[in-house]
Design a protein around this motif. Structure first.
Motif, PDB file in Angstrom:
ATOM      1  N   PHE A 145      41.562  36.263  43.729  1.00  0.00           N
ATOM      2  CA  PHE A 145      41.120  36.034  45.101  1.00  0.00           C
ATOM      3  C   PHE A 145      40.929  37.356  45.841  1.00  0.00           C
ATOM      4  O   PHE A 145      40.046  37.478  46.697  1.00  0.00           O
ATOM      5  N   ASP A 146      41.743  38.355  45.506  1.00  0.00           N
ATOM      6  CA  ASP A 146      41.597  39.673  46.118  1.00  0.00           C
ATOM      7  C   ASP A 146      40.244  40.282  45.770  1.00  0.00           C
ATOM      8  O   ASP A 146      39.518  40.781  46.629  1.00  0.00           O
ATOM      9  N   ALA A 147      39.882  40.208  44.485  1.00  0.00           N
ATOM     10  CA  ALA A 147      38.602  40.756  44.044  1.00  0.00           C
ATOM     11  C   ALA A 147      37.435  39.966  44.617  1.00  0.00           C
ATOM     12  O   ALA A 147      36.392  40.540  44.958  1.00  0.00           O
ATOM     13  N   LEU A 148      37.599  38.659  44.732  1.00  0.00           N
ATOM     14  CA  LEU A 148      36.543  37.810  45.283  1.00  0.00           C
ATOM     15  C   LEU A 148      36.227  38.195  46.722  1.00  0.00           C
ATOM     16  O   LEU A 148      35.063  38.387  47.098  1.00  0.00           O
ATOM     17  N   LEU A 149      37.251  38.317  47.550  1.00  0.00           N
ATOM     18  CA  LEU A 149      37.031  38.678  48.949  1.00  0.00           C
ATOM     19  C   LEU A 149      36.508  40.099  49.084  1.00  0.00           C
ATOM     20  O   LEU A 149      35.661  40.385  49.946  1.00  0.00           O
ATOM     21  N   SER A 150      36.984  40.997  48.230  1.00  0.00           N
ATOM     22  CA  SER A 150      36.514  42.378  48.270  1.00  0.00           C
ATOM     23  C   SER A 150      35.024  42.456  47.959  1.00  0.00           C
ATOM     24  O   SER A 150      34.309  43.290  48.513  1.00  0.00           O
ATOM     25  N   THR A 178      28.022  37.687  44.942  1.00  0.00           N
ATOM     26  CA  THR A 178      29.284  37.455  44.244  1.00  0.00           C
ATOM     27  C   THR A 178      29.258  36.129  43.494  1.00  0.00           C
ATOM     28  O   THR A 178      28.817  35.106  44.014  1.00  0.00           O
ATOM     29  N   MET A 179      29.745  36.185  42.241  1.00  0.00           N
ATOM     30  CA  MET A 179      29.883  34.999  41.414  1.00  0.00           C
ATOM     31  C   MET A 179      31.314  34.472  41.515  1.00  0.00           C
ATOM     32  O   MET A 179      32.175  35.085  42.133  1.00  0.00           O
ATOM     33  N   GLY A 180      31.570  33.354  40.867  1.00  0.00           N
ATOM     34  CA  GLY A 180      32.928  32.849  40.798  1.00  0.00           C
ATOM     35  C   GLY A 180      33.804  33.760  39.957  1.00  0.00           C
ATOM     36  O   GLY A 180      33.315  34.595  39.182  1.00  0.00           O
ATOM     37  N   ILE A 181      35.098  33.627  40.094  1.00  0.00           N
ATOM     38  CA  ILE A 181      36.049  34.470  39.375  1.00  0.00           C
ATOM     39  C   ILE A 181      35.880  34.307  37.861  1.00  0.00           C
ATOM     40  O   ILE A 181      35.863  33.180  37.348  1.00  0.00           O
ATOM     41  N   ASP A 182      35.692  35.429  37.175  1.00  0.00           N
ATOM     42  CA  ASP A 182      35.505  35.496  35.714  1.00  0.00           C
ATOM     43  C   ASP A 182      34.185  34.881  35.243  1.00  0.00           C
ATOM     44  O   ASP A 182      33.988  34.719  34.033  1.00  0.00           O
ATOM     45  N   ARG A 183      33.262  34.579  36.133  1.00  0.00           N
ATOM     46  CA  ARG A 183      32.014  33.910  35.749  1.00  0.00           C
ATOM     47  C   ARG A 183      30.946  34.930  35.361  1.00  0.00           C
ATOM     48  O   ARG A 183      29.905  35.070  35.985  1.00  0.00           O
ATOM     49  N   ILE A 204      31.633  44.238  36.967  1.00  0.00           N
ATOM     50  CA  ILE A 204      32.791  43.390  36.658  1.00  0.00           C
ATOM     51  C   ILE A 204      34.050  44.181  36.993  1.00  0.00           C
ATOM     52  O   ILE A 204      34.282  45.256  36.434  1.00  0.00           O
ATOM     53  N   ALA A 205      34.839  43.669  37.925  1.00  0.00           N
ATOM     54  CA  ALA A 205      36.037  44.402  38.335  1.00  0.00           C
ATOM     55  C   ALA A 205      37.039  43.456  38.976  1.00  0.00           C
ATOM     56  O   ALA A 205      36.672  42.440  39.563  1.00  0.00           O
ATOM     57  N   PRO A 224      34.042  39.026  40.124  1.00  0.00           N
ATOM     58  CA  PRO A 224      35.455  39.343  40.368  1.00  0.00           C
ATOM     59  C   PRO A 224      36.310  38.854  39.206  1.00  0.00           C
ATOM     60  O   PRO A 224      36.130  37.724  38.725  1.00  0.00           O
ATOM     61  N   ALA A 225      37.203  39.717  38.747  1.00  0.00           N
ATOM     62  CA  ALA A 225      38.057  39.369  37.608  1.00  0.00           C
ATOM     63  C   ALA A 225      39.410  38.876  38.096  1.00  0.00           C
ATOM     64  O   ALA A 225      39.936  39.336  39.122  1.00  0.00           O
ATOM     65  N   GLU A 226      39.953  37.941  37.355  1.00  0.00           N
ATOM     66  CA  GLU A 226      41.263  37.397  37.714  1.00  0.00           C
ATOM     67  C   GLU A 226      42.308  38.495  37.667  1.00  0.00           C
ATOM     68  O   GLU A 226      42.355  39.288  36.731  1.00  0.00           O
TER      69      GLU A 226
END
Length: 334
Positions: free
Chosen positions: A89-94, A106-111, A58-59, A81-83
């Motif tokens: 979106f930065d964490a999601l793409l990373s 990768t999961m959805g943001i904060d999921r 989680i990051a 990916p954390a909001e």
């Protein structure tokens, strides 16, 4: 094992823990930063017990944590990916756009909850009791929908509310049965023939790792009954599904709705550079996760499937190690 990049990610980790407690899955909790405490993280991942089957990271922000963990192990790594500054979106793409050889689901943001559900699905590949519990839990959603519907009607329905009458309609039945070789444990489903290049990369990688697989082209929107029938035909045999799709990627969500097995999603590039495909695949509702790879990252999708199967198969572990060696070979000097 759940690894947080910072103690501030506790609310997300709590979602993960709640699901694991519900499903009676043992877990460990660690805090380590990929940047500020790299040696601490390396020690945790390298020297953890073999009982650890899945890593959940989680990051936020740059979110290099999942990639670093994936580089230190052949076990499956799930990223939440954390909001952050730009909505996560930065964490999601990373998390999704990883180098070949270090796949991250990768999961959805904060999921954090979906990370736990995916971990359960992965572990259930070798645990029949857990598989049954997952099916029982999925069946409970119907009862919840009934309850939510009753509450909704009670709260907002007015004088013109009128319950439509049920009229039985006969849908055309799919009679053909999907039959695949008995040793196949991975089914690749593409939404169209336009994605065949990505499918080829997946099958080629799985074949290199000696993992038998089958692929089919089925549209979730043009042939929804066929998709449901085919999954029903092979679900007891298949351990992992890989969905390859572009546009709104309805396919991955449709497969997830018909199974409790892990579904790996590979979004494909197209209009908007594939970002719409990525987002519609990764941002799944609670309880139905898609293990999303990077755009066009078919090879990493195959490698993540291999990591799942390698948990109880030393031959696949060795194949992954040898495969990764070829990725890092410098052809000018070796």
């Amino acid at each position: 094992m759940i690894i947080l990049g910072s103690g501030s990610d506790e609310p997300i980790a709590k979602k993960t823990v709640n699901v694991l407690e519900q499903m009676e899955i043992t877990y460990d909790l660690r805090v380590a930063s990929a940047h500020r405490t790299h040696e601490r993280l390396k020690d945790i991942v390298t020297n953890c017990s073999s009982e650890v089957e899945v890593f959940i990271t989680i990051a936020g922000l740059a979110a290099h944590l999942p990639g670093v963990v994936a580089s230190l192990t052949t076990k499956p790594v799930i990223s939440v990916p954390a909001e952050g500054k730009i909505g996560g979106f930065d964490a999601l793409l990373s998390s999704t756009e990883m180098d070949l050889g270090t796949p991250v689901a990768t999961m959805g943001i904060d999921r954090g909850d979906n990370a736990a559900w995916l971990a359960c699905q992965i572990i259930a590949c070798n645990d029949e009791n857990l598989r049954k519990k997952l099916k029982t839990n999925r069946a409970k959603y119907n009862a919840k929908m009934d309850s939510d519907e009753e509450t909704l009607i009670s709260n907002i329905a007015g004088s013109h509310y009128n319950r439509t009458q049920r009229v039985e309609q006969e849908r055309e039945k799919v009679t053909k049965t999907l039959e695949i070789p008995s040793d196949n444990r991975v089914l690749i489903v593409s939404a169209s023939y336009a994605n065949m290049k990505i499918v080829h990369n997946i099958t080629q990688t799985l074949n290199m790792l000696n993992i038998p697989n089958t692929y089919k082209v089925i549209s979730a929107t043009r042939d929804p009954d066929k998709l449901a029938k085919y999954i029903s035909d092979v679900d007891d045999q298949i351990d992992i599904y890989i969905a390859v799709s572009n546009l709104s990627t309805v396919l991955s969500g449709a497969i997830v709705s018909h199974t409790t097995k892990p579904v790996i999603g590979v979004p494909c590039s197209g209009k908007m550079m594939g970002i719409k495909s990525l987002l519609s695949m990764v941002e799944m509702p609670p309880g139905v996760p898609t293990a999303t790879m990077g755009i066009d990252a078919g090879e990493n999708g195959a490698l993540f499937a291999a990591r799942i199967l390698s948990i109880y198969d030393e031959n696949i572990v060795n194949a992954l190690i040898e495969y990764n060696k070829t990725l890092h070979r410098n052809n000018y000097y070796e």
